[in-house]
Design a protein around this motif. Structure first.
Motif, PDB file in Angstrom:
ATOM      1  N   TYR A  13       0.835  -1.204   0.000  1.00 38.92           N
ATOM      2  CA  TYR A  13       0.000   0.000   0.000  1.00 38.92           C
ATOM      3  C   TYR A  13       0.872   1.257   0.000  1.00 38.92           C
TER       4      TYR A  13
ATOM      5  N   GLU B  72     -11.139  -4.470  -5.221  1.00 39.91           N
ATOM      6  CA  GLU B  72     -10.678  -5.827  -4.926  1.00 39.91           C
ATOM      7  C   GLU B  72     -11.808  -6.823  -5.181  1.00 39.91           C
TER       8      GLU B  72
ATOM      9  N   ALA C 287      -6.318   0.126   3.653  1.00 41.46           N
ATOM     10  CA  ALA C 287      -5.984   0.956   2.497  1.00 41.46           C
ATOM     11  C   ALA C 287      -6.031   2.443   2.845  1.00 41.46           C
TER      12      ALA C 287
ATOM     13  N   HIS D 108     -10.655   2.040  -1.099  1.00 42.78           N
ATOM     14  CA  HIS D 108     -10.826   0.617  -1.410  1.00 42.78           C
ATOM     15  C   HIS D 108     -12.307   0.296  -1.549  1.00 42.78           C
TER      16      HIS D 108
END
Length: 282
Positions: free
Chosen positions: A18, A31, A61, A68
């Motif tokens: 990250y 994701e 994140a 995210h």
């Protein structure tokens, strides 16, 4: 350069990733749910995984200024396992969540009848919940897989312009584009695209409705390949605006079809359920 990686499996990556992604220009990710390597044995293991994609991973994140979101589904590989298939019945409870911006990954792994059934059912769920769909095309027999994918999408209630067909390459890009779907390319060692091939495809097919992702996961992969593609585009004569379209505006437009994309979340001050990303606390 600002980057939205539209397909990356951060559950399999470290917090250092990250940090490196932020430094490289990544500001947002999606994701999709996928096969974790170890076979699951029941729907309950999917539900814990979904909860992590909706809770802990967005928190992790956000510590590095990366937004995210996720896509949820029964992935194609595990669609062949009868122990896992009942998770499709649980998906409606999750597809209403704010951070869910698509149904995915769905589609094909081995082109089996079980995959046909799961794919069609989840395209219907995407339609019912007003979500776009992220589709996995197989790593083997790709052209037949692409054609079967297009046939199933055409038979569904979900319009092709709400479908992103991923893991494309030079053999499948034209037919995918002709289908009316969005085009997704994974830049991933050995089994998918590399940077130079990706730039060549962009020269041939243009930048409209094309997205590039790293698909980085627990395998040999690199979460910075999106940045490498952007740099290669500029070296090859593409403009900064064209790179911005592929790496930012296109994924924003596709996932924005969900009506749930939110790119202005701040960094959380409080721990997540009493936990932080620091082992042992502050």
């Amino acid at each position: 350069m600002r980057i939205f990686d539209p397909h990356i499996h951060m559950t399999s990556r470290t917090t250092d990733d990250y940090e490196a992604m932020r430094a490289a220009g990544v500001r947002a990710v999606v994701e999709p749910s996928f096969w974790l390597g170890q076979p699951r044995t029941s729907p309950a293991s999917f539900l814990d995984y979904f909860d992590s994609l909706l809770g802990w991973e967005p928190y992790r994140a956000a510590q590095y200024g990366i937004t995210h979101h996720c896509a949820l589904a029964l992935n194609p590989k595990e669609a062949n396992d009868p122990r896992c298939v009942p998770v499709i019945d649980e998906l409606p409870h999750y597809l209403v969540k704010d951070h869910v911006v698509a149904v995915g990954e769905i589609g094909y792994d081995s082109l089996t009848p079980a995959e046909d059934t799961a794919f069609a059912a989840q395209l219907q769920l995407a339609h019912d919940h007003g979500l776009p769909a992220l589709v996995h095309t197989p790593h083997r027999d790709k052209l037949n897989g692409l054609r079967r994918t297009v046939d199933i999408v055409r038979e569904s209630a979900l319009p092709p312009e709400r479908v992103l067909i991923d893991h494309l390459n030079e053999t499948t890009a034209k037919e995918a584009k002709d289908s009316g779907a969005w085009l997704g390319f994974s830049v991933y060692p050995d089994t998918k695209m590399d940077v130079d091939r990706m730039v060549a495809v962009l020269k041939d097919f243009g930048t409209e409705r094309v997205v590039v992702n790293s698909a980085a996961d627990w395998g040999r992969s690199d979460p910075l390949t999106t940045r490498r593609v952007g740099d290669a585009m500029l070296r090859a004569g593409f403009s900064e605006d064209e790179a911005d379209q592929v790496l930012w505006h296109n994924p924003v437009a596709f996932y924005g079809l969900s009506g749930r994309l939110s790119l202005d979340r701040g960094r959380p001050d409080a721990p997540y359920e009493g936990n932080t990303i620091l082992r042992g606390g502050e």
